[in-house]
Motif scaffolding. Structure first.
Motif, PDB file in Angstrom:
ATOM      1  N   ILE A 146      -1.257 -12.208  -4.410  1.00 18.34           N
ATOM      2  CA  ILE A 146      -1.311 -13.178  -5.525  1.00 18.34           C
ATOM      3  C   ILE A 146      -2.424 -12.809  -6.507  1.00 18.34           C
ATOM      4  CG2 ILE A 146      -2.763 -14.949  -4.419  1.00 18.34           C
ATOM      5  CD1 ILE A 146       0.189 -16.046  -6.415  1.00 18.34           C
ATOM      6  N   LYS A 147      -3.503 -12.222  -5.999  1.00 17.09           N
ATOM      7  CA  LYS A 147      -4.582 -11.769  -6.899  1.00 17.09           C
ATOM      8  C   LYS A 147      -4.054 -10.709  -7.860  1.00 17.09           C
ATOM      9  CE  LYS A 147      -8.883 -12.508  -4.352  1.00 17.09           C
ATOM     10  NZ  LYS A 147      -9.851 -11.911  -3.452  1.00 17.09           N
ATOM     11  N   LEU A 148      -3.264  -9.780  -7.323  1.00 19.92           N
ATOM     12  CA  LEU A 148      -2.712  -8.714  -8.162  1.00 19.92           C
ATOM     13  C   LEU A 148      -1.669  -9.269  -9.131  1.00 19.92           C
ATOM     14  CD1 LEU A 148      -2.516  -5.911  -5.464  1.00 19.92           C
ATOM     15  CD2 LEU A 148      -4.098  -6.025  -7.386  1.00 19.92           C
ATOM     16  N   LYS A 156       6.175  -3.280  -8.369  1.00 25.04           N
ATOM     17  CA  LYS A 156       6.051  -1.842  -8.109  1.00 25.04           C
ATOM     18  C   LYS A 156       4.569  -1.431  -8.042  1.00 25.04           C
ATOM     19  CE  LYS A 156       8.613   2.182  -9.769  1.00 25.04           C
ATOM     20  NZ  LYS A 156       9.453   2.656 -10.869  1.00 25.04           N
ATOM     21  N   GLU A 157       3.776  -1.944  -9.008  1.00 28.75           N
ATOM     22  CA  GLU A 157       2.333  -1.619  -9.056  1.00 28.75           C
ATOM     23  C   GLU A 157       1.592  -2.185  -7.848  1.00 28.75           C
ATOM     24  OE1 GLU A 157       1.404  -1.427 -13.847  1.00 28.75           O
ATOM     25  OE2 GLU A 157       1.783  -3.372 -12.933  1.00 28.75           O
ATOM     26  N   ILE A 158       1.995  -3.399  -7.437  1.00 30.46           N
ATOM     27  CA  ILE A 158       1.362  -4.029  -6.263  1.00 30.46           C
ATOM     28  C   ILE A 158       1.662  -3.187  -5.011  1.00 30.46           C
ATOM     29  CG2 ILE A 158       1.348  -6.068  -4.746  1.00 30.46           C
ATOM     30  CD1 ILE A 158       2.019  -7.735  -7.301  1.00 30.46           C
ATOM     31  N   ALA A 159       2.923  -2.751  -4.878  1.00 32.91           N
ATOM     32  CA  ALA A 159       3.327  -1.928  -3.730  1.00 32.91           C
ATOM     33  C   ALA A 159       2.478  -0.657  -3.667  1.00 32.91           C
ATOM     34  CB  ALA A 159       4.806  -1.576  -3.850  1.00 32.91           C
ATOM     35  N   LYS A 160       2.302  -0.033  -4.820  1.00 32.18           N
ATOM     36  CA  LYS A 160       1.528   1.210  -4.875  1.00 32.18           C
ATOM     37  C   LYS A 160       0.060   0.952  -4.497  1.00 32.18           C
ATOM     38  CE  LYS A 160       0.692   5.106  -7.943  1.00 32.18           C
ATOM     39  NZ  LYS A 160       0.638   5.571  -9.327  1.00 32.18           N
ATOM     40  N   TYR A 172       6.723 -10.639   0.489  1.00 34.88           N
ATOM     41  CA  TYR A 172       5.450 -11.379   0.377  1.00 34.88           C
ATOM     42  C   TYR A 172       5.521 -12.391  -0.764  1.00 34.88           C
ATOM     43  CZ  TYR A 172       2.506  -8.809   3.707  1.00 34.88           C
ATOM     44  OH  TYR A 172       1.934  -8.301   4.850  1.00 34.88           O
ATOM     45  N   ILE A 173       6.024 -11.931  -1.908  1.00 36.59           N
ATOM     46  CA  ILE A 173       6.100 -12.813  -3.090  1.00 36.59           C
ATOM     47  C   ILE A 173       6.998 -14.016  -2.799  1.00 36.59           C
ATOM     48  CG2 ILE A 173       6.852 -12.972  -5.504  1.00 36.59           C
ATOM     49  CD1 ILE A 173       5.907 -10.011  -5.807  1.00 36.59           C
TER      50      ILE A 173
END
Length: 199
Positions: A146-148, A156-160, A172-173
């Protein structure tokens, strides 16, 4: 004489607070800071009895500064407009001596400082109710996600960034939305900030 350092990023309020406390015969404002980092430096340098800090300040928040000053002999008072359970929880863990709200009468502040100097802890009455509110339902990993999201990152960016698969982040989301009882990212970020759960 009670020696005081004040940290507040709003200049007008910083000046007004300083003037008010200087009117008290047993108090002296020895330093003023406009952010948490300056506050920590001033406290280390001047060794005051009390440091009064706002929470939301640039460079370093009042809570970050309070956590850093936990082993210093100075007593910390949080003075804020935010009566949020997450903030209050963090402040108590940082062993602050007082958590007061800015809309309290000015004489309450001087009275609270004296009580704190006598070894008592002073919390605004509104906060005592908050202490019994629901805790953050998110796990540590969900909080990272949630912070990201709050930083505007895509799935995609969170996964990376977290070295997870795209599908795992989506899961997760979905769990975060369920736990917070919201239907989209904007509502999720808004709710977690409002509750003070986003550290």
């Amino acid at each position: 004489m009670i020696r005081i350092v004040i940290a507040e990023d709003q200049r007008m309020l910083l000046g007004a607070l300083g003037s008010l406390l200087e009117l008290e015969e047993d108090m002296e404002v020895v330093g003023k800071a406009s952010n948490g980092e300056e506050a920590v430096e001033l406290v280390k340098e001047l060794i005051p009895d009390v440091c009064i800090m706002d929470i939301e300040m640039p460079v370093k928040s009042g809570l970050d500064a309070a956590e850093e000053m936990i082993d210093l002999p100075c007593k910390t008072i949080i003075l804020t407009t935010f009566a949020r359970s997450g903030y209050f929880d963090r402040a108590r863990k940082a062993q602050v001596s007082g958590y007061l709200l800015k809309d309290s009468p000015s004489e309450d502040l001087a009275r609270s400082i004296r009580s704190i100097m006598e070894g008592r802890k002073v919390y605004a009455p509104e906060l005592v109710d908050l202490a019994f509110e629901e805790p953050n339902p998110l796990t540590e990993r969900e909080t990272e996600v949630i912070k990201l999201i709050a930083d505007g990152k895509s799935t995609k960016e969170i996964a990376k960034e977290l070295f997870l698969t795209y599908g795992t982040v989506r899961n997760y989301i979905s769990v975060i939305f369920d736990k917070l009882e919201v239907s989209n990212r904007v509502e999720a970020v808004s709710k977690i900030k409002e509750k003070g759960w986003l550290k």
